[in-house]
Design a protein around this motif. Structure first.
Motif, PDB file in Angstrom:
ATOM      1  N   TYR A  33       2.257  11.898 -19.312  1.00 22.12           N
ATOM      2  CA  TYR A  33       1.394  12.031 -20.486  1.00 22.12           C
ATOM      3  C   TYR A  33       2.224  12.231 -21.752  1.00 22.12           C
ATOM      4  O   TYR A  33       1.947  11.654 -22.800  1.00 22.12           O
ATOM      5  CB  TYR A  33       0.407  13.190 -20.321  1.00 22.12           C
ATOM      6  N   ASP A  34       3.263  13.066 -21.670  1.00 23.87           N
ATOM      7  CA  ASP A  34       4.101  13.323 -22.834  1.00 23.87           C
ATOM      8  C   ASP A  34       4.860  12.063 -23.251  1.00 23.87           C
ATOM      9  O   ASP A  34       5.015  11.787 -24.444  1.00 23.87           O
ATOM     10  CB  ASP A  34       5.085  14.455 -22.553  1.00 23.87           C
ATOM     11  N   ALA A  35       5.339  11.299 -22.273  1.00 23.29           N
ATOM     12  CA  ALA A  35       6.033  10.052 -22.579  1.00 23.29           C
ATOM     13  C   ALA A  35       5.081   9.070 -23.257  1.00 23.29           C
ATOM     14  O   ALA A  35       5.425   8.414 -24.240  1.00 23.29           O
ATOM     15  CB  ALA A  35       6.614   9.442 -21.305  1.00 23.29           C
ATOM     16  N   ARG A  36       3.868   8.978 -22.754  1.00 23.92           N
ATOM     17  CA  ARG A  36       2.854   8.088 -23.336  1.00 23.92           C
ATOM     18  C   ARG A  36       2.546   8.504 -24.769  1.00 23.92           C
ATOM     19  O   ARG A  36       2.507   7.673 -25.676  1.00 23.92           O
ATOM     20  CB  ARG A  36       1.578   8.152 -22.494  1.00 23.92           C
ATOM     21  N   SER A  37       2.369   9.786 -24.978  1.00 21.33           N
ATOM     22  CA  SER A  37       2.077  10.300 -26.306  1.00 21.33           C
ATOM     23  C   SER A  37       3.211   9.991 -27.274  1.00 21.33           C
ATOM     24  O   SER A  37       2.976   9.552 -28.403  1.00 21.33           O
ATOM     25  CB  SER A  37       1.834  11.806 -26.228  1.00 21.33           C
ATOM     26  N   SER A  38       4.440  10.206 -26.845  1.00 18.68           N
ATOM     27  CA  SER A  38       5.601   9.933 -27.704  1.00 18.68           C
ATOM     28  C   SER A  38       5.703   8.461 -28.049  1.00 18.68           C
ATOM     29  O   SER A  38       5.980   8.103 -29.202  1.00 18.68           O
ATOM     30  CB  SER A  38       6.888  10.381 -27.009  1.00 18.68           C
ATOM     31  N   CYS A  39       5.477   7.608 -27.072  1.00 16.57           N
ATOM     32  CA  CYS A  39       5.559   6.162 -27.310  1.00 16.57           C
ATOM     33  C   CYS A  39       4.483   5.703 -28.294  1.00 16.57           C
ATOM     34  O   CYS A  39       4.758   4.932 -29.214  1.00 16.57           O
ATOM     35  CB  CYS A  39       5.434   5.389 -26.003  1.00 16.57           C
ATOM     36  N   LEU A  40       3.256   6.181 -28.112  1.00 17.33           N
ATOM     37  CA  LEU A  40       2.175   5.785 -29.007  1.00 17.33           C
ATOM     38  C   LEU A  40       2.385   6.341 -30.417  1.00 17.33           C
ATOM     39  O   LEU A  40       2.122   5.653 -31.406  1.00 17.33           O
ATOM     40  CB  LEU A  40       0.831   6.218 -28.439  1.00 17.33           C
ATOM     41  N   ALA A  41       2.879   7.567 -30.528  1.00 22.67           N
ATOM     42  CA  ALA A  41       3.169   8.137 -31.844  1.00 22.67           C
ATOM     43  C   ALA A  41       4.282   7.339 -32.525  1.00 22.67           C
ATOM     44  O   ALA A  41       4.211   7.063 -33.730  1.00 22.67           O
ATOM     45  CB  ALA A  41       3.570   9.604 -31.714  1.00 22.67           C
ATOM     46  N   TYR A  42       5.288   6.943 -31.763  1.00 22.25           N
ATOM     47  CA  TYR A  42       6.380   6.126 -32.308  1.00 22.25           C
ATOM     48  C   TYR A  42       5.842   4.804 -32.848  1.00 22.25           C
ATOM     49  O   TYR A  42       6.171   4.386 -33.964  1.00 22.25           O
ATOM     50  CB  TYR A  42       7.444   5.878 -31.238  1.00 22.25           C
ATOM     51  N   LEU A  43       5.012   4.126 -32.059  1.00 23.02           N
ATOM     52  CA  LEU A  43       4.436   2.861 -32.504  1.00 23.02           C
ATOM     53  C   LEU A  43       3.606   3.058 -33.772  1.00 23.02           C
ATOM     54  O   LEU A  43       3.702   2.274 -34.722  1.00 23.02           O
ATOM     55  CB  LEU A  43       3.565   2.249 -31.400  1.00 23.02           C
ATOM     56  N   ALA A  44       2.797   4.117 -33.791  1.00 22.47           N
ATOM     57  CA  ALA A  44       1.944   4.391 -34.955  1.00 22.47           C
ATOM     58  C   ALA A  44       2.777   4.658 -36.197  1.00 22.47           C
ATOM     59  O   ALA A  44       2.465   4.161 -37.282  1.00 22.47           O
ATOM     60  CB  ALA A  44       1.039   5.585 -34.660  1.00 22.47           C
ATOM     61  N   ASN A  45       3.845   5.431 -36.053  1.00 21.14           N
ATOM     62  CA  ASN A  45       4.691   5.784 -37.193  1.00 21.14           C
ATOM     63  C   ASN A  45       5.600   4.649 -37.636  1.00 21.14           C
ATOM     64  O   ASN A  45       6.302   4.767 -38.635  1.00 21.14           O
ATOM     65  CB  ASN A  45       5.521   7.034 -36.883  1.00 21.14           C
ATOM     66  N   ASN A  46       5.605   3.566 -36.876  1.00 22.76           N
ATOM     67  CA  ASN A  46       6.437   2.417 -37.237  1.00 22.76           C
ATOM     68  C   ASN A  46       5.606   1.186 -37.551  1.00 22.76           C
ATOM     69  O   ASN A  46       6.061   0.055 -37.372  1.00 22.76           O
ATOM     70  CB  ASN A  46       7.463   2.148 -36.136  1.00 22.76           C
ATOM     71  N   GLY A  47       4.383   1.422 -38.016  1.00 20.11           N
ATOM     72  CA  GLY A  47       3.599   0.352 -38.602  1.00 20.11           C
ATOM     73  C   GLY A  47       2.703  -0.470 -37.705  1.00 20.11           C
ATOM     74  O   GLY A  47       2.132  -1.459 -38.154  1.00 20.11           O
ATOM     75  N   VAL A  48       2.570  -0.117 -36.431  1.00 21.75           N
ATOM     76  CA  VAL A  48       1.660  -0.869 -35.572  1.00 21.75           C
ATOM     77  C   VAL A  48       0.232  -0.588 -36.032  1.00 21.75           C
ATOM     78  O   VAL A  48      -0.151   0.578 -36.167  1.00 21.75           O
ATOM     79  CB  VAL A  48       1.846  -0.480 -34.080  1.00 21.75           C
ATOM     80  N   PRO A  49      -0.560  -1.634 -36.307  1.00 29.65           N
ATOM     81  CA  PRO A  49      -1.932  -1.421 -36.783  1.00 29.65           C
ATOM     82  C   PRO A  49      -2.765  -0.604 -35.796  1.00 29.65           C
ATOM     83  O   PRO A  49      -2.579  -0.688 -34.578  1.00 29.65           O
ATOM     84  CB  PRO A  49      -2.492  -2.839 -36.917  1.00 29.65           C
ATOM     85  N   ASP A  50      -3.695   0.174 -36.342  1.00 25.16           N
ATOM     86  CA  ASP A  50      -4.514   1.077 -35.533  1.00 25.16           C
ATOM     87  C   ASP A  50      -5.258   0.368 -34.403  1.00 25.16           C
ATOM     88  O   ASP A  50      -5.305   0.868 -33.286  1.00 25.16           O
ATOM     89  CB  ASP A  50      -5.530   1.813 -36.408  1.00 25.16           C
ATOM     90  N   HIS A  51      -5.835  -0.790 -34.693  1.00 31.40           N
ATOM     91  CA  HIS A  51      -6.615  -1.475 -33.659  1.00 31.40           C
ATOM     92  C   HIS A  51      -5.727  -1.974 -32.518  1.00 31.40           C
ATOM     93  O   HIS A  51      -6.136  -1.976 -31.364  1.00 31.40           O
ATOM     94  CB  HIS A  51      -7.449  -2.616 -34.251  1.00 31.40           C
ATOM     95  N   ILE A  52      -4.496  -2.349 -32.822  1.00 33.25           N
ATOM     96  CA  ILE A  52      -3.549  -2.763 -31.773  1.00 33.25           C
ATOM     97  C   ILE A  52      -3.103  -1.543 -30.981  1.00 33.25           C
ATOM     98  O   ILE A  52      -3.013  -1.577 -29.747  1.00 33.25           O
ATOM     99  CB  ILE A  52      -2.317  -3.477 -32.381  1.00 33.25           C
ATOM    100  N   LYS A  67      -6.859  10.280 -33.511  1.00 33.24           N
ATOM    101  CA  LYS A  67      -6.984  11.730 -33.357  1.00 33.24           C
ATOM    102  C   LYS A  67      -5.870  12.307 -32.488  1.00 33.24           C
ATOM    103  O   LYS A  67      -5.307  13.362 -32.779  1.00 33.24           O
ATOM    104  CB  LYS A  67      -8.341  12.071 -32.737  1.00 33.24           C
ATOM    105  N   TRP A  68      -5.533  11.628 -31.409  1.00 34.40           N
ATOM    106  CA  TRP A  68      -4.590  12.185 -30.447  1.00 34.40           C
ATOM    107  C   TRP A  68      -3.154  11.714 -30.607  1.00 34.40           C
ATOM    108  O   TRP A  68      -2.237  12.392 -30.168  1.00 34.40           O
ATOM    109  CB  TRP A  68      -5.063  11.894 -29.023  1.00 34.40           C
ATOM    110  N   TYR A  69      -2.925  10.555 -31.203  1.00 33.78           N
ATOM    111  CA  TYR A  69      -1.575  10.002 -31.189  1.00 33.78           C
ATOM    112  C   TYR A  69      -0.950   9.731 -32.546  1.00 33.78           C
ATOM    113  O   TYR A  69       0.263   9.632 -32.641  1.00 33.78           O
ATOM    114  CB  TYR A  69      -1.540   8.712 -30.367  1.00 33.78           C
ATOM    115  N   VAL A  70      -1.734   9.575 -33.598  1.00 33.60           N
ATOM    116  CA  VAL A  70      -1.156   9.263 -34.892  1.00 33.60           C
ATOM    117  C   VAL A  70      -0.902  10.571 -35.628  1.00 33.60           C
ATOM    118  O   VAL A  70      -1.819  11.203 -36.134  1.00 33.60           O
ATOM    119  CB  VAL A  70      -2.082   8.336 -35.708  1.00 33.60           C
ATOM    120  N   LYS A  71       0.369  10.956 -35.655  1.00 33.11           N
ATOM    121  CA  LYS A  71       0.769  12.213 -36.274  1.00 33.11           C
ATOM    122  C   LYS A  71       1.858  11.908 -37.302  1.00 33.11           C
ATOM    123  O   LYS A  71       2.634  10.984 -37.126  1.00 33.11           O
ATOM    124  CB  LYS A  71       1.295  13.166 -35.213  1.00 33.11           C
ATOM    125  N   PRO A  72       1.922  12.683 -38.365  1.00 37.27           N
ATOM    126  CA  PRO A  72       2.941  12.409 -39.375  1.00 37.27           C
ATOM    127  C   PRO A  72       4.343  12.647 -38.834  1.00 37.27           C
ATOM    128  O   PRO A  72       4.586  13.576 -38.069  1.00 37.27           O
ATOM    129  CB  PRO A  72       2.611  13.384 -40.500  1.00 37.27           C
TER     130      PRO A  72
END
Length: 106
Positions: A33-52, A67-72
């Motif tokens: 779960y932590d690995a998944r969260s880190s990967c999704l946060a990384y993608l979000a913080n590097n410009g991957v569009p929300d719907h993707i 709510k759960w993965y896009v963090k500053p």
């Protein structure tokens, strides 16, 4: 993930395979779960569009993903930190202090 036959792994099978792979690659063992969260946060913080990002996470609702993965990230906070520096005139820029704190955690 699925078996060669197309049958889905159980959670226990997935966890064991992931931990074995982490060990083989010399990676630190982290919960799936932590690995998944880190990967999704990384993608979000590097410009991957929300719907993707939501689709990648398997969510039907973009709000759930945000709510759960896009963090500053630390870099995202620098603008606000620089503004605070103007208020009290700190000797060390806030962004530099944020980066130092981040470096200490890794």
């Amino acid at each position: 993930m699925v078996h060669e036959t197309g049958e889905a792994f159980t959670i226990k099978q997935l966890r064991r395979r992931a931990y074995r792979l982490m060990e083989l690659l010399g990676l630190r063992r982290v919960r799936i779960y932590d690995a998944r969260s880190s990967c999704l946060a990384y993608l979000a913080n590097n410009g991957v569009p929300d719907h993707i990002l939501a689709r990648w996470a398997g969510h039907t609702n973009v709000r759930t993903t945000k709510k759960w993965y896009v963090k500053p990230d630390v870099e995202d906070l620098c603008g606000a930190a620089t503004t605070w520096d103007g208020l009290h005139g700190a000797a060390t820029p806030a962004c530099e202090r944020l980066r130092d704190v981040r470096a200490c955690r890794t």
